[in-house]
Design an enzyme around this catalytic site. Structure first.
Site, PDB file in Angstrom:
ATOM      1  N   ASP A  11      11.573  -6.590  -4.498  1.00  0.00           N
ATOM      2  CA  ASP A  11      12.012  -5.371  -4.771  1.00  0.00           C
ATOM      3  C   ASP A  11      11.752  -4.024  -4.270  1.00  0.00           C
ATOM      4  O   ASP A  11      12.649  -3.195  -3.978  1.00  0.00           O
ATOM      5  CB  ASP A  11      11.588  -5.273  -6.735  1.00  0.00           C
ATOM      6  CG  ASP A  11      12.522  -6.183  -7.499  1.00  0.00           C
ATOM      7  OD1 ASP A  11      13.468  -6.490  -7.111  1.00  0.00           O
ATOM      8  OD2 ASP A  11      12.095  -6.135  -8.662  1.00  0.00           O
ATOM      9  N   HIS A  42      11.758   0.420 -10.224  1.00  0.00           N
ATOM     10  CA  HIS A  42      13.066   1.045  -9.404  1.00  0.00           C
ATOM     11  C   HIS A  42      12.852   2.389  -9.726  1.00  0.00           C
ATOM     12  O   HIS A  42      13.018   3.221  -8.972  1.00  0.00           O
ATOM     13  CB  HIS A  42      14.198   0.344 -10.017  1.00  0.00           C
ATOM     14  CG  HIS A  42      14.195  -1.087  -9.979  1.00  0.00           C
ATOM     15  ND1 HIS A  42      14.012  -1.712  -8.480  1.00  0.00           N
ATOM     16  CD2 HIS A  42      14.659  -2.198 -10.766  1.00  0.00           C
ATOM     17  CE1 HIS A  42      14.376  -3.162  -8.819  1.00  0.00           C
ATOM     18  NE2 HIS A  42      14.625  -3.314  -9.956  1.00  0.00           N
TER      19      HIS A  42
END
Ligand SMILES: [Zn+2]
EC number: 3.5.1.108
Length: 304
Positions: free
Chosen positions: A241, A264
């Site tokens: 990620d 994120h």
């Protein structure tokens, strides 16, 4: 000189969105030099283009979502991670819906598809974001940091108080001068907890999520029948990620990334802080023999 790269031929696949559950067609096409990675929503009247940039990120709660003039593309991180792993600079990525398909929850399908298309070098210097001084962001006990380093290295620590995760390594360090993206990172699947999945479904999210595209855990154990792909697959997925999130800076990073419980939101805050401070980085290109080993053509371990 290190050259920019795109794919040699268009490729296409169909999958479902993790959150929407909707079927979506994904087409990836070669793009000219200096295009960067451009998403195109072919289902919108204007064929809206959404460039993959850090400043286009508009939502980071469940996935990295980018937008341009109100048109969104969501869950871009696994596909962008595969682009970083293959060293691709310029692509047109067409979608006929909002969400990039989840495939098997890792970057493996994207790697396979783009490698099958072939990788093509282009006649322009590849540009890198070279970290010049440490930049970090913190939020409570979460940390994300970039430091000068002649290469590309990530050091990630998670801290899930869960018996099935506890048993596995909760810290992983990968230096792409020595390790290959495809074998060490690319196959790590996304994961979620059953009680969260139910709450998300009530909110109309995670509709496409299943044991086919995520590792799902209940309070005590992993619900999937198959073995983990890596014994520390959870933390490796967080690195997958992070590589995708960091690629939104627009170029490969020459530096090291250190994270504790990041996600994120913090990854994007880190890039925004970097971009706000022009003394913290330089855009540079390298000749073949002066490039960091992680990116050099000779070893290319990042790509293979
Ligand atoms: Zn993910």
């Amino acid at each position: 000189m290190m050259k920019q790269r795109t794919i040699a031929a268009p490729i296409k696949t169909i999958g479902i969105g993790l959150h929407s559950g909707c079927k979506v067609t994904l087409s990836i096409k070669p793009a000219p030099i200096n295009s960067g990675i451009l998403f195109v929503r072919v289902d919108t009247p204007a064929q809206s283009v959404v460039p993959a940039t850090a400043l286009a990120v508009c939502d980071t709660r469940l996935a990295s979502v980018i937008q341009n003039e109100g048109v969104r593309v969501s869950t871009v991180e696994h596909l962008l991670s595969a682009c970083a792993g293959l060293g691709l600079d310029n692509l047109i990525i067409e979608l006929d819906g909002e969400e990039v398909p989840i495939m098997d929850g890792s970057a493996a399908s994207f790697l396979f598809l783009m490698e099958s298309a072939g990788i093509e070098e282009q006649n322009a210097a590849r540009q890198f974001v070279v970290i010049k001084k440490p930049i970090e962001v913190r939020e409570g006990d979460k940390l994300a940091r970039l430091e000068p380093f002649f290469g590309f290295k990530l050091d990630f620590t998670i801290d899930f108080k869960h018996p099935a995760v506890d048993k596995t390594g909760q810290r992983f360090i990968v230096d792409f001068a020595e390790h290959a993206y495809r074998s060490e990172i690319g196959r790590a699947r996304t994961f979620g907890f059953a009680h969260e999945v139910e709450a998300l479904r009530e909110m109309g999210l995670a509709r496409g999520g299943s044991l086919d595209n995520a590792i799902v855990l209940d309070e005590h154990r992993i619900l999937n029948n198959e073995e983990l792909r890596y014994e520390d697959e959870f933390v490796r997925h967080k690195i997958l990620d992070a590589i995708g999130d960091l690629y939104l800076v627009g170029h490969p990073i020459v530096g090291s990334y250190i994270a504790e419980k990041s996600g994120h939101a913090l990854n994007n805050a880190l890039l925004r802080k970097l971009l706000e401070d022009p003394s913290s980085y330089e855009i540079d290109s390298f000749s073949e023999n002066k490039a960091p080993k992680a990116y050099s053509k000779e070893s290319q371990p990042l790509f293979f």
